[in-house]
Design an enzyme around this catalytic site. Structure first.
Site, mmCIF file in Angstrom:
data_model
loop_
_atom_site.group_PDB
_atom_site.id
_atom_site.type_symbol
_atom_site.label_atom_id
_atom_site.label_comp_id
_atom_site.label_asym_id
_atom_site.label_seq_id
_atom_site.Cartn_x
_atom_site.Cartn_y
_atom_site.Cartn_z
ATOM 1 N N CYS A 6 28.889 63.744 42.530
ATOM 2 C CA CYS A 6 29.717 62.908 42.795
ATOM 3 C C CYS A 6 30.466 62.976 44.351
ATOM 4 O O CYS A 6 30.886 61.848 44.724
ATOM 5 C CB CYS A 6 31.037 62.715 41.806
ATOM 6 S SG CYS A 6 31.676 64.601 41.527
ATOM 7 N N HIS A 84 35.261 66.949 40.718
ATOM 8 C CA HIS A 84 34.970 65.647 40.538
ATOM 9 C C HIS A 84 35.363 64.783 41.787
ATOM 10 O O HIS A 84 36.624 65.410 42.237
ATOM 11 C CB HIS A 84 35.649 64.850 39.196
ATOM 12 C CG HIS A 84 35.120 63.448 39.172
ATOM 13 N ND1 HIS A 84 33.934 63.035 39.249
ATOM 14 C CD2 HIS A 84 35.975 62.295 39.487
ATOM 15 C CE1 HIS A 84 33.794 61.533 39.101
ATOM 16 N NE2 HIS A 84 35.055 61.192 39.169
#
Length: 144
Positions: A6, A84
């Site tokens: 990500c 993330h």
């Protein structure tokens, strides 16, 4: 497919969404090859790009973090909670959040290139639980 990417995808979003994206190297080739595609088609092309997988995996092994300890962490463990990355961009007068865990871009509010960082900080602060300090921000800018 590139796993745990990500951060890499966030950077691809950031650089590919510049008003004058890079025209050389992997990113330039990817932008040129997918310029006429829909967002879903581009996502599919990104997911299956072997060149990106090689560069991402090589780069991940060069850092100081023990990448192996994060592999396979699923189900809400500490590692999945904190690893993330999301990209915020200015596009056509709006502040957009690009998050691979969501169905598509989310427009938060009006903004300008000059106010982007200030507006992003407000959006991020509003989304964080009280007292939670597990966050890092990185700004990509042409000005120091």
């Amino acid at each position: 497919m590139v796993l745990a990417a990500c951060g890499t995808v966030g950077l691809v979003h950031a650089f590919a969404n510049l008003s004058s994206p890079q025209s050389e190297g992997w990113l330039g080739t990817f932008v040129a090859n997918t310029s006429g595609q829909s967002p879903l088609e581009r996502a599919g092309a990104l997911e299956t790009d072997e060149g990106l997988a090689i560069v991402h995996n090589d780069s991940a092994m060069q850092g100081d973090t023990n990448v192996a300890q994060f592999q396979g962490a699923q189900g809400g463990g500490a590692y999945t909670d904190i690893l993330h990355f999301v990209c915020y961009v200015h596009h056509q007068g709006g502040l957009f959040e690009l998050d691979g865990l969501k169905q598509g871009p989310k427009r938060h509010q009006d903004t300008s290139p000059e106010k982007l960082l200030e507006d992003v900080v407000k959006v991020v602060q509003a989304s964080m639980p009280e007292g939670d300090l597990r966050i890092n921000l990185m700004a990509l800018s042409t000005k120091p």
